[in-house]
Design a protein around this motif. Structure first.
Motif, short mmCIF file in Angstrom:
data_model
loop_
_atom_site.label_atom_id
_atom_site.label_comp_id
_atom_site.label_asym_id
_atom_site.label_seq_id
_atom_site.Cartn_x
_atom_site.Cartn_y
_atom_site.Cartn_z
N UNK A 1 0.76 -1.18 -0.07
CA UNK A 1 0.33 -0.03 0.04
C UNK A 1 0.78 1.25 -0.01
N UNK A 2 1.41 1.62 -1.17
CA UNK A 2 2.28 2.76 -1.17
C UNK A 2 1.26 3.99 -1.00
N UNK B 1 -5.92 3.88 -12.51
CA UNK B 1 -6.35 3.09 -11.44
C UNK B 1 -5.25 3.11 -10.23
N UNK B 2 -4.02 3.23 -10.66
CA UNK B 2 -2.96 3.61 -9.72
C UNK B 2 -3.21 4.89 -8.94
N UNK B 3 -3.73 5.88 -9.52
CA UNK B 3 -3.86 7.43 -8.75
C UNK B 3 -5.11 6.99 -7.63
N UNK B 4 -6.09 6.29 -8.20
CA UNK B 4 -7.40 6.11 -7.13
C UNK B 4 -7.04 5.33 -6.13
N UNK C 1 0.13 -8.55 -11.40
CA UNK C 1 0.83 -10.13 -11.06
C UNK C 1 1.73 -10.46 -12.06
N UNK C 2 2.40 -11.55 -11.69
CA UNK C 2 3.24 -12.47 -12.53
C UNK C 2 4.51 -11.93 -12.45
N UNK C 3 4.80 -11.06 -11.57
CA UNK C 3 6.53 -10.61 -11.23
C UNK C 3 6.82 -10.60 -9.74
N UNK C 4 7.81 -10.14 -9.35
CA UNK C 4 8.25 -10.13 -8.18
C UNK C 4 7.98 -8.65 -7.64
N UNK C 5 6.95 -8.44 -6.64
CA UNK C 5 6.38 -7.29 -6.23
C UNK C 5 7.43 -6.88 -5.27
N UNK C 6 7.73 -7.61 -4.28
CA UNK C 6 8.80 -7.26 -3.34
C UNK C 6 10.05 -6.60 -4.05
N UNK D 1 3.59 0.59 -8.76
CA UNK D 1 3.81 -0.73 -7.95
C UNK D 1 2.36 -0.97 -7.85
N UNK D 2 1.41 -0.17 -7.52
CA UNK D 2 -0.23 -0.47 -7.40
C UNK D 2 -0.53 -1.35 -8.87
#
Length: 199
Positions: A36-37, A151-154, A103-108, A96-97
């Protein structure tokens, strides 16, 4: 299975110093993480905090000692005065959001890569090409910098409200679904012990 809401800003040196220990802890306990950035500069005045530029000199002097000390303790490089700090945190946060949604990658790995870009690599994470490089390296589509913007901004705005409602006041901040809260990278050991049922 425990679920952890991870509140942070991509500008936080302490979030950078967390490295990927949260991901290691979550994997060890079978816990899931929701990233949750948020806009920390908007969070501070709503929760009794001050932006670094507004803090008393004594606090900033302590910060200047504490950050290198913590970095040395955990063996991580750190530039105390990075070239591009503060900068606009929104573009990297939106990415990041969007990556979490896709999905599908290394989020961390993506989160740490963005933080490392600020605190080690002297890169401006407000620039699309810097964020795209981080996305690509973590296994995500670099085009998310564009397709995920709305969507990221929201979600970015919603994360701020979620943080206030959850009692979050700094970065990094970890909230477990049982109500336990941990503030700071130096409390990750306590989070680990809590998930193990020892604390």
């Amino acid at each position: 299975m425990a679920q952890i809401d991870y509140y942070f800003t991509v500008l936080s040196p302490y979030a950078y110093l967390a490295g990927q220990r949260l991901e290691e802890i979550a994997a060890r306990h079978g816990a899931s993480i929701t990233y949750k950035p948020l806009d920390i500069m908007a969070l501070f005045p709503r929760t009794g905090g001050l932006a670094p530029k507004d803090r008393h000199p004594a606090r900033m002097e302590y910060r200047a000692q504490e950050l290198p000390r913590q970095a040395k303790k955990i063996g991580m490089p750190l530039n105390l005065r990075p070239a591009f700090w503060p900068t606009n945190a929104a573009p990297a946060s939106y990415a990041i959001i969007a990556a979490q949604e896709a999905g599908g990658g290394d989020l961390g790995g993506l989160v740490h890569s963005v933080l490392r870009a600020v605190w080690v690599e002297e890169k401006d994470i407000a620039e699309d090409d810097v964020v795209q490089d981080c996305l690509k390296a973590a296994g995500f589509d670099p085009g998310l910098t564009f397709s995920g913007m709305l969507a990221g901004a929201e979600t970015y705005a919603a994360n701020l409200e979620d943080a206030v409602n959850a009692g979050v006041f700094g970065s990094p901040f970890y909230v477990v679904d049982d109500g336990a809260k941990f503030w700071g990278q130096d409390r990750l050991e306590d989070l680990d012990l809590h998930l193990a049922g020892k604390l």
